[in-house]
Scaffold this motif. Sequence first.
Motif, PDB file in Angstrom:
ATOM      1  N   PRO A  59      22.567  46.805  76.884  1.00  0.00           N
ATOM      2  CA  PRO A  59      22.053  45.473  77.230  1.00  0.00           C
ATOM      3  C   PRO A  59      21.353  44.797  76.059  1.00  0.00           C
ATOM      4  O   PRO A  59      21.547  43.595  75.808  1.00  0.00           O
ATOM      5  CB  PRO A  59      21.085  45.762  78.384  1.00  0.00           C
ATOM      6  N   ALA A  60      20.529  45.576  75.344  1.00  0.00           N
ATOM      7  CA  ALA A  60      19.823  45.003  74.194  1.00  0.00           C
ATOM      8  C   ALA A  60      20.795  44.617  73.089  1.00  0.00           C
ATOM      9  O   ALA A  60      20.614  43.596  72.406  1.00  0.00           O
ATOM     10  CB  ALA A  60      18.795  46.003  73.671  1.00  0.00           C
ATOM     11  N   LEU A  61      21.854  45.402  72.890  1.00  0.00           N
ATOM     12  CA  LEU A  61      22.854  45.086  71.867  1.00  0.00           C
ATOM     13  C   LEU A  61      23.607  43.799  72.212  1.00  0.00           C
ATOM     14  O   LEU A  61      23.908  42.988  71.327  1.00  0.00           O
ATOM     15  CB  LEU A  61      23.842  46.244  71.715  1.00  0.00           C
ATOM     16  N   ILE A  62      23.907  43.614  73.508  1.00  0.00           N
ATOM     17  CA  ILE A  62      24.592  42.387  73.931  1.00  0.00           C
ATOM     18  C   ILE A  62      23.703  41.169  73.689  1.00  0.00           C
ATOM     19  O   ILE A  62      24.155  40.121  73.220  1.00  0.00           O
ATOM     20  CB  ILE A  62      25.006  42.486  75.414  1.00  0.00           C
ATOM     21  N   VAL A  63      22.413  41.316  73.990  1.00  0.00           N
ATOM     22  CA  VAL A  63      21.478  40.201  73.776  1.00  0.00           C
ATOM     23  C   VAL A  63      21.337  39.896  72.295  1.00  0.00           C
ATOM     24  O   VAL A  63      21.320  38.730  71.878  1.00  0.00           O
ATOM     25  CB  VAL A  63      20.102  40.537  74.385  1.00  0.00           C
ATOM     26  N   ARG A  64      21.271  40.952  71.479  1.00  0.00           N
ATOM     27  CA  ARG A  64      21.004  40.760  70.052  1.00  0.00           C
ATOM     28  C   ARG A  64      22.232  40.300  69.275  1.00  0.00           C
ATOM     29  O   ARG A  64      22.134  39.451  68.388  1.00  0.00           O
ATOM     30  CB  ARG A  64      20.472  42.060  69.454  1.00  0.00           C
ATOM     31  N   PHE A  65      23.410  40.865  69.584  1.00  0.00           N
ATOM     32  CA  PHE A  65      24.601  40.575  68.779  1.00  0.00           C
ATOM     33  C   PHE A  65      25.629  39.718  69.510  1.00  0.00           C
ATOM     34  O   PHE A  65      26.562  39.218  68.885  1.00  0.00           O
ATOM     35  CB  PHE A  65      25.262  41.881  68.328  1.00  0.00           C
ATOM     36  N   GLY A  66      25.496  39.592  70.840  1.00  0.00           N
ATOM     37  CA  GLY A  66      26.471  38.826  71.606  1.00  0.00           C
ATOM     38  C   GLY A  66      27.536  39.712  72.218  1.00  0.00           C
ATOM     39  O   GLY A  66      27.746  40.857  71.797  1.00  0.00           O
ATOM     40  N   SER A  67      28.247  39.183  73.208  1.00  0.00           N
ATOM     41  CA  SER A  67      29.232  39.977  73.944  1.00  0.00           C
ATOM     42  C   SER A  67      30.469  40.307  73.113  1.00  0.00           C
ATOM     43  O   SER A  67      31.013  41.415  73.211  1.00  0.00           O
ATOM     44  CB  SER A  67      29.659  39.226  75.205  1.00  0.00           C
ATOM     45  N   ILE A  68      30.934  39.368  72.283  1.00  0.00           N
ATOM     46  CA  ILE A  68      32.193  39.581  71.566  1.00  0.00           C
ATOM     47  C   ILE A  68      32.115  40.728  70.555  1.00  0.00           C
ATOM     48  O   ILE A  68      33.005  41.589  70.528  1.00  0.00           O
ATOM     49  CB  ILE A  68      32.648  38.270  70.890  1.00  0.00           C
TER      50      ILE A  68
END
Length: 489
Positions: free
Chosen positions: A439-448
């Motif tokens: 979840p934190a990685l998606i927030v920080r770097f984005g879904s793509i």
Amino acid sequence: MFNLLNVLFAFIVVGIFLLIARIIKHKIRLFQTLYIPESIIAGAIALLLGTGALGAIAVSLGASPDSYIAGGLFPEEMRTVWSQAPGVFINIVFAALFLGEHIPNPKEIWRKTAPQVAFGQTLAWGQYVLGILVTLLILTPVFGINPIAGALIEIGFEGGHGTAGGMANTLTDLGFAEGGDLALGLATVGIVSGIIFGTVLAHWGRQKGYIQAEPVAVEEGDAQFQETAPTESGRVLAKRSQLMQNFLIDPLSLNFGFTGLAIAIGWIILQVLTLIESATWGRGGLELIGAVPLFPMALIGGIIIQVVMKRLDLDVLIIRRLQERIAGVALDLLVVTALASINLAVLGANIGVFLTLSIVGIAWNVLAFMYLAPRILPIYWFERGVGDMGQSMGVTATGILLIRMVDPENRTGAFESFAYKQLFFEPIVGGGLFTAAAPALIVRFGSIPILFLTAGLLVFWLVFGIINCKRTSKKLQEERATAELQTTA
């Protein structure tokens, strides 16, 4: 709050339900045909008589939400004990897995479990890929859901209730407050659908002849571990009798002590990792170890105890059959209480998101089992693959149960292969480091970017699994051909 007397009565009721379940299974032929364990029947009974079914019906008929019947037939203290039990007893199950067993070296473990690891990793990374894709293409544009929803299939299905509940605060802190409820709902769907589809597939596998009635012994290649609890020699029995001459303790109590020590060692390992994290990457706010469950560490603790006792020449004190009984009781209690604690009301306003993620997750797990497991697992693919499918749809215990359905006597060694796989699996996904960080990685770097990362890992494990399967199958065929020639000569 509850006291020890509440705990006692909570498990007395579980025991009574198990007896009732045994009678029901004896009377209803369908349950026998589908190989449904008594623990599942008992858990279903408790679920129907609890808050989610009987209590909800009573409230809908006019009963006060604060009335006793709104909680079903069980008091709140009992429901509290049951809700906490699965996360406790899974540690006992895994701590006992290898106590009293022969422990191969790490190279041998990897050789024997590489196909199992490849299939498990394929299932997990596929959940991320499909979850992120469906969120990007449908859920966010149509329902306006937070992009973190792309990680919910893996958190809820692969991680289960423990991971989903444990990450609720993290999801809230990341601005996705409804994520915790959705993850718990997905975990509930995962358990129920895992049992239902697993049972149906087990019946299908028997009809198709995919389940081995009399497995052929395999010595090389992707060989299985020896069957559990082999007959003990007279030398082992005499040595154990000599060592226990002056022991004023029941052998079962002594062995439960070894199980408890394995869990304690696992807990110490987790604490050490937490300290290392706090002194290194944790200083920057990236905290991951807190999301790692205890039970894979308890498994490591059991292996450590077994190796140490073997080197001290005291391993005969660990009795494999008793460890199996300890794990068996813990597993039955785990399954009943997990089913009894399911919250059937977790849907809310996000029903569209919830149903979409549920359907995508179920479809991926079932289809991957049917079409990828035979191409990744070179031997006993059904028995070994169904455990991974069950684990990928809720909790590890579901996978163990499905293995017990198709191989109750552990003649294929699927149970050991499944368990050893956790050493290369749980620290990363299914409640491990990446599950906690996603979840934190998606927030920080984005879904793509995370989609590309998880897709790359999916392709890697899928390709590795297929190549490894072909190589191992070829080796096994050559060995069998050589053995036939020697027999003929």
